[in-house]
Design a protein around this motif. Structure first.
Motif, short mmCIF file in Angstrom:
data_model
loop_
_atom_site.label_atom_id
_atom_site.label_comp_id
_atom_site.label_asym_id
_atom_site.label_seq_id
_atom_site.Cartn_x
_atom_site.Cartn_y
_atom_site.Cartn_z
N ALA A 92 -17.50 1.04 33.99
CA ALA A 92 -18.11 1.24 35.11
C ALA A 92 -19.07 2.87 34.94
O ALA A 92 -20.32 2.85 35.20
CB ALA A 92 -17.07 1.19 36.33
N GLU A 93 -18.14 3.68 34.28
CA GLU A 93 -18.97 5.05 34.01
C GLU A 93 -20.16 4.81 33.11
O GLU A 93 -21.07 5.44 33.40
CB GLU A 93 -17.96 5.91 33.02
CG GLU A 93 -16.81 6.57 34.04
CD GLU A 93 -16.26 7.32 33.30
OE1 GLU A 93 -16.47 8.75 33.02
OE2 GLU A 93 -15.07 7.27 32.60
N THR B 160 -9.53 12.04 34.35
CA THR B 160 -10.32 12.33 33.14
C THR B 160 -11.62 11.43 33.19
O THR B 160 -11.89 10.51 34.09
CB THR B 160 -9.70 12.11 31.91
OG1 THR B 160 -9.23 10.69 31.97
CG2 THR B 160 -8.51 12.75 31.69
N GLN B 161 -12.56 11.90 32.64
CA GLN B 161 -13.86 11.23 32.50
C GLN B 161 -14.12 11.05 31.02
O GLN B 161 -13.76 11.77 30.34
CB GLN B 161 -15.22 12.07 33.20
CG GLN B 161 -14.74 11.82 34.88
CD GLN B 161 -15.88 12.76 35.60
OE1 GLN B 161 -16.65 13.55 34.83
NE2 GLN B 161 -16.51 12.27 36.52
N THR C 190 -19.60 8.82 24.13
CA THR C 190 -18.65 7.16 23.92
C THR C 190 -19.54 6.52 25.11
O THR C 190 -19.79 5.41 24.56
CB THR C 190 -17.46 7.73 24.55
OG1 THR C 190 -16.28 8.47 23.81
CG2 THR C 190 -16.59 6.30 24.92
N LEU C 191 -20.07 6.82 26.29
CA LEU C 191 -20.75 6.29 27.09
C LEU C 191 -21.88 5.76 26.40
O LEU C 191 -22.50 4.49 26.62
CB LEU C 191 -20.94 6.80 28.41
CG LEU C 191 -19.70 7.32 29.14
CD1 LEU C 191 -19.94 7.98 30.47
CD2 LEU C 191 -18.52 6.31 29.50
N GLU C 192 -22.57 6.65 25.98
CA GLU C 192 -24.08 6.09 25.21
C GLU C 192 -23.93 5.23 24.17
O GLU C 192 -24.55 4.23 23.93
CB GLU C 192 -24.68 7.37 24.98
CG GLU C 192 -26.07 7.07 24.02
CD GLU C 192 -26.90 6.41 24.94
OE1 GLU C 192 -27.75 5.43 24.52
OE2 GLU C 192 -26.92 6.60 26.16
N PHE C 193 -22.67 5.21 23.47
CA PHE C 193 -22.24 4.39 22.45
C PHE C 193 -22.19 2.94 22.99
O PHE C 193 -22.55 1.91 22.46
CB PHE C 193 -21.12 4.82 21.33
CG PHE C 193 -20.64 3.63 20.50
CD1 PHE C 193 -21.39 3.60 19.56
CD2 PHE C 193 -20.00 2.64 20.79
CE1 PHE C 193 -21.05 2.76 18.38
CE2 PHE C 193 -19.62 1.77 19.94
CZ PHE C 193 -20.11 1.60 18.75
N LEU C 194 -21.34 2.87 24.15
CA LEU C 194 -20.81 1.61 24.63
C LEU C 194 -22.29 0.97 25.04
O LEU C 194 -22.33 -0.25 24.95
CB LEU C 194 -19.98 1.78 25.84
CG LEU C 194 -18.70 2.06 25.52
CD1 LEU C 194 -17.73 2.28 26.64
CD2 LEU C 194 -18.10 0.86 24.57
N ARG C 195 -23.17 1.73 25.75
CA ARG C 195 -24.56 1.03 26.30
C ARG C 195 -25.43 0.61 25.01
O ARG C 195 -25.85 -0.65 25.22
CB ARG C 195 -25.24 2.23 26.87
CG ARG C 195 -24.83 2.80 28.17
CD ARG C 195 -25.82 3.64 28.76
NE ARG C 195 -24.98 4.63 29.78
CZ ARG C 195 -24.51 5.74 29.77
NH1 ARG C 195 -25.00 6.41 28.60
NH2 ARG C 195 -23.90 6.32 30.65
N ARG C 196 -25.26 1.04 23.96
CA ARG C 196 -25.96 0.63 22.90
C ARG C 196 -25.11 -0.53 22.32
O ARG C 196 -25.74 -1.60 21.94
CB ARG C 196 -26.20 1.68 21.74
CG ARG C 196 -27.19 2.85 22.04
CD ARG C 196 -27.31 3.58 20.78
NE ARG C 196 -26.48 4.03 20.00
CZ ARG C 196 -25.74 4.99 20.10
NH1 ARG C 196 -26.05 6.12 21.11
NH2 ARG C 196 -24.83 5.46 19.15
#
Length: 317
Positions: free
Chosen positions: A111-112, A80-81, A86-92
């Motif tokens: 890492a993603e 899965t990816q 979710t990835l954008e939230f983590l960056r912020r």
């Protein structure tokens, strides 16, 4: 008060939640509610672990501030990816958090999101090589309990998350509180981040009691030469029979296995004691300090001095 927010996805590994006991007992040892813990998922609601445990979560809503974000891994991260949201939230979130943590395969999500680019990281040993293949800009160290690189912390699999959580407590509240928590949780030994994920004895996994006895004898007498003749005599076999049976059961020659045991013992002595490298080499059966250095470079890719330096370097906050 330090807010810890756990980010969960369906299929999360339930053992990761055991780290919350570390923060609970840290509050008890500190005699104040220093930590608070919350659970989040992308849309909120019920999230189920790989075993089916249902946990209620809050939705990710920007801005959502936390001092530490802990990203929980799943049993198998490969199929899965993560969602783009979710990835954008983590960056912020990472830009505002004091720390961002990936437990076990949670490092794949970091890492993603690009949060491990140019950094050192670790993950469960079974997936470390795949992580390095997928994310070549990450310096994956597959043989570490946990790694601190700036504000990013990553741990190896399963129980290594407890060691990382104790590392967080030590950073926040000091070594005395961390030791108190470890005692209350009946953790036999609080492992530093630089330690290996593996035990050489477990990795060899002999099938018979006699080869196990030979290995135990070797482990207790590493300062001895430990010839094949000596080990064979311990288990009442001829040297030729012993070598054949040993290789069949462990997949290694006796000499190679003994070298691995010496290497593991030497690294533990270097990490946990102040003995000189000459003493470490002598006590663990290397010919001399130079021989030990050669074996370290071959086995770990770094010299003994680097292992000692890493063990004594405090985590960067």
């Amino acid at each position: 008060m330090h807010r810890i927010s756990y980010l969960l996805t369906d299929g999360f590994q339930v053992l990761s939640l055991a780290t919350q006991a570390v923060f609970e007992f840290a509050n008890i040892a500190a005699q104040e509610p220093f930590y608070t813990v919350e659970h989040f998922s992308l849309t909120g609601g019920t999230v189920r672990s790989s075993l089916g445990l249902a946990l209620d979560t809050q939705p990710l809503e920007a801005p959502r501030l936390a001092d530490t974000w802990i990203i929980v891994g799943v049993t198998n991260p490969l199929p899965t990816q993560s969602s783009p949201q979710t990835l954008e939230f983590l960056r912020r979130a990472q830009a505002h958090a004091r720390r961002t943590v990936g437990i076990c395969t949670g490092a794949f999500i970091l890492a993603e999101a690009g949060l491990l680019a140019g950094r050192r990281a670790t993950t469960h040993w079974a997936y470390a090589h795949e992580m390095q293949r997928r994310y070549p800009d990450v310096s994956v160290e597959p043989d570490r309990i946990y790694i601190v690189d700036g504000a990013i912390w990553t741990s190896a699999g399963m129980t290594a998350g407890l060691d990382l959580a104790l590392g967080l407590v030590e950073k926040d509240l000091g070594a005395d509180i961390a030791r108190s928590v470890a005692r209350k949780l009946v953790m036999h030994h609080y492992r530093s981040g630089g330690q290996s994920q593996h035990s050489e004895m477990l990795q060899l996994a002999p099938k018979s009691d006699r080869i196990q006895r030979a290995l135990e004898h070797a482990r207790k007498h590493l300062s001895h030469p430990l010839s094949v003749e000596e080990l064979a005599e311990v288990v009442n076999l001829s040297p030729r029979q012993f070598s054949r049976v040993f290789s069949a059961e462990t997949g290694q020659s006796p000499a190679k296995a003994i070298e691995g045991l010496r290497l593991e013992a030497a690294r533990l002595m270097i990490e946990q004691s102040r003995h000189s490298l000459d003493v470490v080499a002598r006590e663990t059966g290397f010919r001399d300090r130079r021989h030990m250095r050669e074996v370290f470079l071959r086995g770990f890719g770094i010299p003994p001095q680097a292992v000692r330096r890493d063990a004594r370097t405090p985590p960067r906050s």
